[in-house]
Design an enzyme around this catalytic site. Sequence first.
Site, PDB file in Angstrom:
ATOM      1  N   LYS A   1       1.150  -1.221  -0.016  1.00 44.92           N
ATOM      2  CA  LYS A   1       0.032  -0.097  -0.376  1.00 44.92           C
ATOM      3  C   LYS A   1       0.673   1.626   0.275  1.00 44.92           C
ATOM      4  O   LYS A   1       2.003   1.098   0.791  1.00 44.92           O
ATOM      5  CB  LYS A   1      -0.673  -0.402   1.245  1.00 44.92           C
TER       6      LYS A   1
ATOM      7  N   ASP B   1      -3.362   4.461  -1.842  1.00 42.13           N
ATOM      8  CA  ASP B   1      -4.522   4.592  -0.957  1.00 42.13           C
ATOM      9  C   ASP B   1      -4.430   6.575  -0.626  1.00 42.13           C
ATOM     10  O   ASP B   1      -3.636   7.608  -0.090  1.00 42.13           O
ATOM     11  CB  ASP B   1      -4.007   4.751   0.920  1.00 42.13           C
TER      12      ASP B   1
ATOM     13  N   LYS C   1      -7.017   8.553  -1.112  1.00 40.67           N
ATOM     14  CA  LYS C   1      -8.192   8.931  -0.084  1.00 40.67           C
ATOM     15  C   LYS C   1      -8.990  10.405  -1.415  1.00 40.67           C
ATOM     16  O   LYS C   1      -9.047  11.223  -0.563  1.00 40.67           O
ATOM     17  CB  LYS C   1      -7.871   9.196   1.726  1.00 40.67           C
TER      18      LYS C   1
ATOM     19  N   ASP D   1     -12.401  15.177  -3.347  1.00 40.56           N
ATOM     20  CA  ASP D   1     -12.819  16.643  -4.270  1.00 40.56           C
ATOM     21  C   ASP D   1     -14.207  16.757  -4.862  1.00 40.56           C
ATOM     22  O   ASP D   1     -15.065  15.780  -5.338  1.00 40.56           O
ATOM     23  CB  ASP D   1     -11.523  17.201  -4.591  1.00 40.56           C
TER      24      ASP D   1
ATOM     25  N   THR E   1      -9.860   4.854  10.923  1.00 35.22           N
ATOM     26  CA  THR E   1      -9.958   4.246  12.361  1.00 35.22           C
ATOM     27  C   THR E   1      -9.120   4.357  13.289  1.00 35.22           C
ATOM     28  O   THR E   1      -9.139   4.126  14.242  1.00 35.22           O
ATOM     29  CB  THR E   1      -9.091   2.411  12.162  1.00 35.22           C
TER      30      THR E   1
ATOM     31  N   ARG F   1       2.659  -0.064  10.156  1.00 32.32           N
ATOM     32  CA  ARG F   1       3.649  -0.152  12.240  1.00 32.32           C
ATOM     33  C   ARG F   1       4.419  -1.621  12.011  1.00 32.32           C
ATOM     34  O   ARG F   1       5.412  -2.060  12.342  1.00 32.32           O
ATOM     35  CB  ARG F   1       3.473   0.687  12.693  1.00 32.32           C
TER      36      ARG F   1
HETATM   37  O1  C5P Z   1       0.678   1.352  10.597  1.00 32.13           O
HETATM   38  P1  C5P Z   1      -0.357   1.224  10.538  1.00 32.13           P
HETATM   39  O2  C5P Z   1      -1.339  -0.399  10.114  1.00 32.13           O
HETATM   40  O3  C5P Z   1      -1.390   1.706  11.727  1.00 32.13           O
HETATM   41  O4  C5P Z   1      -0.994   1.508   9.474  1.00 32.13           O
HETATM   42  C1  C5P Z   1      -2.459   2.053   8.607  1.00 32.13           C
HETATM   43  C2  C5P Z   1      -2.500   2.409   7.837  1.00 32.13           C
HETATM   44  O5  C5P Z   1      -4.050   2.213   7.067  1.00 32.13           O
HETATM   45  C3  C5P Z   1      -2.022   3.348   7.418  1.00 32.13           C
HETATM   46  O6  C5P Z   1      -1.478   3.810   6.387  1.00 32.13           O
HETATM   47  C4  C5P Z   1      -3.530   4.374   7.244  1.00 32.13           C
HETATM   48  O7  C5P Z   1      -2.753   5.741   6.325  1.00 32.13           O
HETATM   49  C5  C5P Z   1      -3.638   3.604   6.799  1.00 32.13           C
HETATM   50  N1  C5P Z   1      -5.953   3.799   6.950  1.00 32.13           N
HETATM   51  C6  C5P Z   1      -6.058   3.867   8.458  1.00 32.13           C
HETATM   52  N2  C5P Z   1      -7.661   3.842   8.461  1.00 32.13           N
HETATM   53  C7  C5P Z   1      -8.303   3.922   7.247  1.00 32.13           C
HETATM   54  C8  C5P Z   1      -7.400   3.992   6.167  1.00 32.13           C
HETATM   55  C9  C5P Z   1      -6.408   4.029   5.586  1.00 32.13           C
HETATM   56  O8  C5P Z   1      -5.963   3.625   9.452  1.00 32.13           O
HETATM   57  N3  C5P Z   1      -9.942   3.635   7.423  1.00 32.13           N
END
Ligand code: C5P
Length: 248
Positions: free
Chosen positions: A45, A72, A74, A77, A130, A221
Amino acid sequence: MTPSNNDLGSLSNAKERLAVALDFPDARAALDLVDRLGDTCRWLKVGMELYYAAGNELVSELRERGYKVFLDLKLHDIPNTVAGGVRSATTAGAELLTVHAGGGAAMLRAAAGAAAGPDAPRLLAVTVLTSIDEDELKGVGVMSPPAEQALRLARLAWNSGIRGMVCSAEEVGMLRRELGPEAYLVVPGIRPAGSATDDQRRVATASEAIAVGASMLVVGRPITKATDPIGAAQAILAEIAEAESASR
Ligand code: C5P
């Protein structure tokens, strides 16, 4: 122990259901991790941090190395601009692309129209991030709890022709029941039991999310910052495979 054909099959399925979030500031840092991961994963991603720094050159590089790219960005616009963004992402070779469901019905329909061709990415409408909880929603004037808002936005996106959604593990079961098997439900905010939640508020383990109906998990992460990223990715893949066979 040598894995059986069955194990290899379920691992291959599990790889289709995991996207590793490359949240890095530049191509070099991202490719260092990709070099370490090798064929442990299939989907990568690329979010705004990396895309704004490394652009389509990096997307092409990842595709040349055999990965599928989940862009991703998002998009949010006016309809005409978002439709153009979808066309540009198609040219870049993305196979998944996010738009914000909160952009409204006209924007979502324009995005779906621009993604109607055979080479276009599958669109995913982001419902409620999230990282957002009830208090944060109130702060932007949304008085409904996150689950209610996620359902409202998912219905809006579905009725506008978008069949993929991004939601938290807390809503995925509800969206699966509401939208049925055709919906492609992507869940970020995945954390191994007992690990740091970072800035995420609504988290779950990989097995919990798969058990309640997630199609794909996004993990950043817990893999990218692990001292052993391959081991961390393999542990998540094993959890996915196990949860898959338990729900069969
Ligand atoms: O590091 P972590 O596992 O928290 O990363 C989650 C990834 O998912 C990030 O790249 C974040 O931008 C993306 N994301 C998210 N919540 C959403 C949509 C995308 O955390 N609703």
